[in-house]
Design a protein around this motif. Structure first.
Motif, PDB file in Angstrom:
ATOM      1  N   PRO A 188      -8.471  33.543  39.753  1.00  0.00           N
ATOM      2  CA  PRO A 188      -7.675  34.623  39.159  1.00  0.00           C
ATOM      3  C   PRO A 188      -7.418  34.397  37.671  1.00  0.00           C
ATOM      4  N   ILE A 189      -7.055  35.468  37.006  1.00  0.00           N
ATOM      5  CA  ILE A 189      -6.545  35.404  35.638  1.00  0.00           C
ATOM      6  C   ILE A 189      -5.592  36.579  35.477  1.00  0.00           C
ATOM      7  N   ALA A 190      -4.464  36.354  34.802  1.00  0.00           N
ATOM      8  CA  ALA A 190      -3.464  37.417  34.682  1.00  0.00           C
ATOM      9  C   ALA A 190      -2.785  37.300  33.325  1.00  0.00           C
ATOM     10  N   ILE A 191      -2.143  38.387  32.895  1.00  0.00           N
ATOM     11  CA  ILE A 191      -1.521  38.473  31.575  1.00  0.00           C
ATOM     12  C   ILE A 191      -0.035  38.790  31.747  1.00  0.00           C
ATOM     13  N   HIS A 192       0.784  38.126  30.954  1.00  0.00           N
ATOM     14  CA  HIS A 192       2.230  38.351  30.925  1.00  0.00           C
ATOM     15  C   HIS A 192       2.515  39.833  30.658  1.00  0.00           C
ATOM     16  N   ALA A 193       3.580  40.357  31.276  1.00  0.00           N
ATOM     17  CA  ALA A 193       3.857  41.792  31.152  1.00  0.00           C
ATOM     18  C   ALA A 193       4.249  42.191  29.733  1.00  0.00           C
ATOM     19  N   HIS A 194       4.928  41.297  29.025  1.00  0.00           N
ATOM     20  CA  HIS A 194       5.499  41.681  27.729  1.00  0.00           C
ATOM     21  C   HIS A 194       4.917  40.897  26.560  1.00  0.00           C
ATOM     22  N   GLU A 195       4.054  39.935  26.850  1.00  0.00           N
ATOM     23  CA  GLU A 195       3.435  39.131  25.782  1.00  0.00           C
ATOM     24  C   GLU A 195       1.928  39.167  25.998  1.00  0.00           C
ATOM     25  N   PRO A 196       1.231  40.085  25.354  1.00  0.00           N
ATOM     26  CA  PRO A 196      -0.193  40.262  25.666  1.00  0.00           C
ATOM     27  C   PRO A 196      -1.075  39.075  25.301  1.00  0.00           C
ATOM     28  N   ASN A 197      -0.517  38.108  24.588  1.00  0.00           N
ATOM     29  CA  ASN A 197      -1.293  36.912  24.273  1.00  0.00           C
ATOM     30  C   ASN A 197      -0.979  35.748  25.215  1.00  0.00           C
ATOM     31  N   THR A 198      -0.151  36.004  26.216  1.00  0.00           N
ATOM     32  CA  THR A 198       0.197  34.956  27.193  1.00  0.00           C
ATOM     33  C   THR A 198      -0.577  35.205  28.483  1.00  0.00           C
ATOM     34  N   ILE A 199      -1.397  34.240  28.857  1.00  0.00           N
ATOM     35  CA  ILE A 199      -2.283  34.419  30.018  1.00  0.00           C
ATOM     36  C   ILE A 199      -2.129  33.244  30.977  1.00  0.00           C
ATOM     37  N   TYR A 200      -2.499  33.514  32.218  1.00  0.00           N
ATOM     38  CA  TYR A 200      -2.334  32.535  33.303  1.00  0.00           C
ATOM     39  C   TYR A 200      -3.650  32.351  34.055  1.00  0.00           C
ATOM     40  N   VAL A 201      -3.968  31.108  34.374  1.00  0.00           N
ATOM     41  CA  VAL A 201      -5.091  30.800  35.254  1.00  0.00           C
ATOM     42  C   VAL A 201      -4.656  29.681  36.211  1.00  0.00           C
ATOM     43  N   VAL A 202      -5.442  29.491  37.253  1.00  0.00           N
ATOM     44  CA  VAL A 202      -5.197  28.388  38.192  1.00  0.00           C
ATOM     45  C   VAL A 202      -6.486  27.572  38.276  1.00  0.00           C
ATOM     46  N   PRO A 203      -6.571  26.473  37.537  1.00  0.00           N
ATOM     47  CA  PRO A 203      -7.817  25.685  37.552  1.00  0.00           C
ATOM     48  C   PRO A 203      -8.105  25.105  38.935  1.00  0.00           C
ATOM     49  N   ILE A 204      -9.370  25.145  39.283  1.00  0.00           N
ATOM     50  CA  ILE A 204      -9.873  24.602  40.545  1.00  0.00           C
ATOM     51  C   ILE A 204     -10.911  23.543  40.176  1.00  0.00           C
ATOM     52  N   THR A 205     -11.049  22.524  41.008  1.00  0.00           N
ATOM     53  CA  THR A 205     -11.829  21.363  40.603  1.00  0.00           C
ATOM     54  C   THR A 205     -13.258  21.733  40.203  1.00  0.00           C
ATOM     55  N   SER A 206     -13.955  22.451  41.096  1.00  0.00           N
ATOM     56  CA  SER A 206     -15.363  22.760  40.810  1.00  0.00           C
ATOM     57  C   SER A 206     -15.843  23.817  41.775  1.00  0.00           C
ATOM     58  N   ASP A 207     -17.109  24.244  41.584  1.00  0.00           N
ATOM     59  CA  ASP A 207     -17.654  25.256  42.487  1.00  0.00           C
ATOM     60  C   ASP A 207     -17.887  24.703  43.885  1.00  0.00           C
ATOM     61  N   SER A 208     -17.996  23.410  44.026  1.00  0.00           N
ATOM     62  CA  SER A 208     -18.168  22.834  45.361  1.00  0.00           C
ATOM     63  C   SER A 208     -16.857  22.281  45.933  1.00  0.00           C
ATOM     64  N   GLN A 209     -15.873  22.074  45.067  1.00  0.00           N
ATOM     65  CA  GLN A 209     -14.580  21.535  45.518  1.00  0.00           C
ATOM     66  C   GLN A 209     -13.495  22.559  45.196  1.00  0.00           C
ATOM     67  N   HIS A 210     -13.300  23.471  46.131  1.00  0.00           N
ATOM     68  CA  HIS A 210     -12.376  24.585  45.897  1.00  0.00           C
ATOM     69  C   HIS A 210     -10.936  24.171  46.193  1.00  0.00           C
ATOM     70  N   TYR A 211     -10.454  23.217  45.423  1.00  0.00           N
ATOM     71  CA  TYR A 211      -9.050  22.814  45.479  1.00  0.00           C
ATOM     72  C   TYR A 211      -8.663  22.300  44.102  1.00  0.00           C
ATOM     73  N   PRO A 212      -7.343  22.194  43.845  1.00  0.00           N
ATOM     74  CA  PRO A 212      -6.913  21.893  42.473  1.00  0.00           C
ATOM     75  C   PRO A 212      -7.299  20.478  42.034  1.00  0.00           C
ATOM     76  N   PRO A 213      -7.548  20.285  40.748  1.00  0.00           N
ATOM     77  CA  PRO A 213      -7.819  18.941  40.230  1.00  0.00           C
ATOM     78  C   PRO A 213      -6.654  17.994  40.534  1.00  0.00           C
ATOM     79  N   ASP A 214      -6.991  16.794  40.936  1.00  0.00           N
ATOM     80  CA  ASP A 214      -6.000  15.743  41.207  1.00  0.00           C
ATOM     81  C   ASP A 214      -5.030  16.115  42.327  1.00  0.00           C
ATOM     82  N   ALA A 215      -5.415  17.096  43.160  1.00  0.00           N
ATOM     83  CA  ALA A 215      -4.584  17.544  44.289  1.00  0.00           C
ATOM     84  C   ALA A 215      -3.214  18.047  43.841  1.00  0.00           C
ATOM     85  N   LYS A 216      -3.126  18.528  42.593  1.00  0.00           N
ATOM     86  CA  LYS A 216      -1.875  19.065  42.053  1.00  0.00           C
ATOM     87  C   LYS A 216      -2.048  20.551  41.797  1.00  0.00           C
ATOM     88  N   LEU A 217      -1.176  21.342  42.407  1.00  0.00           N
ATOM     89  CA  LEU A 217      -1.261  22.789  42.214  1.00  0.00           C
ATOM     90  C   LEU A 217      -0.556  23.145  40.907  1.00  0.00           C
TER      91      LEU A 217
END
Lengths: 98, 371
Positions: free
Chosen positions: B261-290
């Motif tokens: 996913p990727i999303a943008i703050h409602a009131h700050e158009p330059n503020t964006i959010y992502v959720v990094p995932i380890t890799s295309d073969s490891q679909h879970y967060p890096p270092d097991a930290k969400l």
């Protein structure tokens, strides 16, 4: 009167707990039963047969009288016991996980 | 006080969660359509009581459900998604031609001006439009027919059209994205289309810089700045300042630039959010930290948002349609995981808490800000 047994996903969709009963005019075939079923419950269109080709969906099977009718002609007359309402025409979701 | 309604689609049904503007206490209803996959559940901006749900199973195919009372009651509407003309072929996973076959609806996008008009992005990739509240659907076939369709290929989830962005400043402009074909734009309300993938590079296609074939995972647009687009690609977080005419990478200091996913703050158009995932073969967060990562500079400089999120032994994924932003002030940020948690932040991501922890695997999250 034809008795039709739907799989759980479709029973919840048509909000029926038990069998569905259909009154048919003319020969009772897979096609006429499904036509009548879809006329009574339009939300089932496309869920048992393809919208365009009218072919049975791949993960759907038809059973009756302990026989698999899935590969019978859709225009073949159903067994007497189904025609007379003694046995249900069963629409079954293939055992494929879920 | 205003409130919010969070709409959650899961592998086994839909859930509707409501709260007042504090977003502290939640009322949860569901499962609606128990046992069915709900790829997307969304609401009209024009009429917040008008909701639409994409309901499917592999056995019985596709339904579209509509609610006119904010999700209390639902009725099935039209489900005839028929490709225009002879569908032709796209590439299969091994590069051989494969016939176009309708499988399911991935994403529903209501019109910005009319509650009865909405768009559906489907697998195998195509765009459909309804102007009668979902009763009937017509393909906008200029997309599939523009010439490159035979080179589109499915990603791991299938050949899906998952992003539909309607430009609030120009009703003729639509941006869509397909895995794995890339991004496309129409400037004539969906009649004709052209790829907008210049600047993307993908080493899983023979020509990494090709005009099509890129596995775009999601694109976000802020309504106040529709020419600026942010993209989470299979790998790489990208930005365009010219409505997709060209892209440049803004992954910066992210621990991984793979994600969904990727999303943008409602009131700050330059503020964006992502959720990094380890890799295309490891679909879970890096270092097991969400960790949600936030950039307040339009990319490149990212900070980890961890307060309230699990920071050990976490192996969930966050899918492409499973993040949403409300428009309260401060704005709320929401996301759902494949482990069945739905997290909410009522302060732009500074801190998080779980609305619910044990749902079926979450496929989509949307939020409506209620009057």
């Amino acid at each position: 009167m034809i008795r039709v047994m739907l799989p759980a996903h479709l029973r919840s969709l048509v909000q029926r707990r038990g069998e569905v009963e259909l009154q048919l005019e003319g020969a009772a075939t897979q096609r006429s039963v499904l036509d009548a079923l879809e006329a009574q419950y339009p939300m089932l269109r496309g869920l048992i047969r393809d919208q365009v080709t009218q072919e049975r969906r791949p993960f759907v099977r038809f059973f009756a009288c302990e026989d698999d009718l899935s590969h019978e002609s859709p225009d073949a007359v159903l067994p007497d016991a189904v025609v007379q309402g003694a046995e249900p025409f069963m629409i079954v979701g293939a055992i494929a996980g879920g | 006080m205003t409130g919010v309604r969070v709409l959650v689609g899961t592998r086994k049904g839909a859930f509707v969660m409501t709260a007042d503007g504090t977003r502290d206490r939640w009322d949860i209803s569901g499962p609606h359509f128990g046992g069915w996959e709900i790829y997307h559940l969304t609401g009209s901006l024009v009429d917040t009581n008008r909701l639409y749900a994409a309901q499917s199973t592999g056995w019985f195919g596709q339904l579209i459900q509509r609610s006119d009372d904010g999700g209390t009651t639902w009725n099935p509407v039209g489900n005839a998604f028929v490709y225009d003309g002879v569908p032709g072929t796209h590439q299969w996973y091994d590069g051989t031609p494969h016939p176009w076959e309708f499988k399911r609806v991935w994403h529903l996008e209501p019109s910005l001006t009319d509650p009865d008009t909405l768009y559906a992005g489907v697998e195998d990739a195509a765009l459909f439009r309804s102007s009668d509240g979902g009763q009937t659907w017509q393909e906008l076939s200029g997309l599939r027919g523009h010439g490159s369709g035979s080179r589109w290929q499915p990603g791991a989830g299938g050949l899906c059209l998952h992003t539909i962005l309607l430009d609030p400043s120009d009703p003729e402009r639509i941006v869509i994205a397909i895995s794995a074909a890339g991004a496309f734009r129409s400037d004539d309300a969906g009649t004709t289309w052209h790829p907008i993938n210049r600047g993307l590079s993908s080493d899983y296609i023979p020509d990494p810089d090709a005009d099509v074939g890129h596995c775009v995972h999601k694109i976000a647009m802020h309504p106040s700045r529709p020419d600026v687009l942010f993209m989470q690609k299979h790998w790489d977080v990208m930005r365009s300042d010219d409505a997709g005419g060209s892209w440049h990478e803004v992954s910066g200091n992210l621990p991984s630039d793979f994600g969904f996913p990727i999303a943008i703050h409602a009131h700050e158009p330059n503020t964006i959010y992502v959720v990094p995932i380890t890799s295309d073969s490891q679909h879970y967060p890096p270092d097991a930290k969400l960790r949600v990562y936030r950039s307040q500079t339009g990319g490149n400089e990212w900070e980890a948002l961890t307060n309230g999120l699990p920071q050990r032994d976490c192996y969930v994924n966050v899918l492409r349609d499973a993040m949403a932003i409300d428009t309260l002030d401060p704005c709320g940020v929401y996301f759902g995981t494949t482990g069945g948690q739905v997290y909410a932040s009522a302060n732009g991501g500074d801190s998080w808490s779980a609305i619910v922890r044990d749902l079926p695997s979450v496929l989509s999250v949307e939020v409506q800000t209620l009057p």
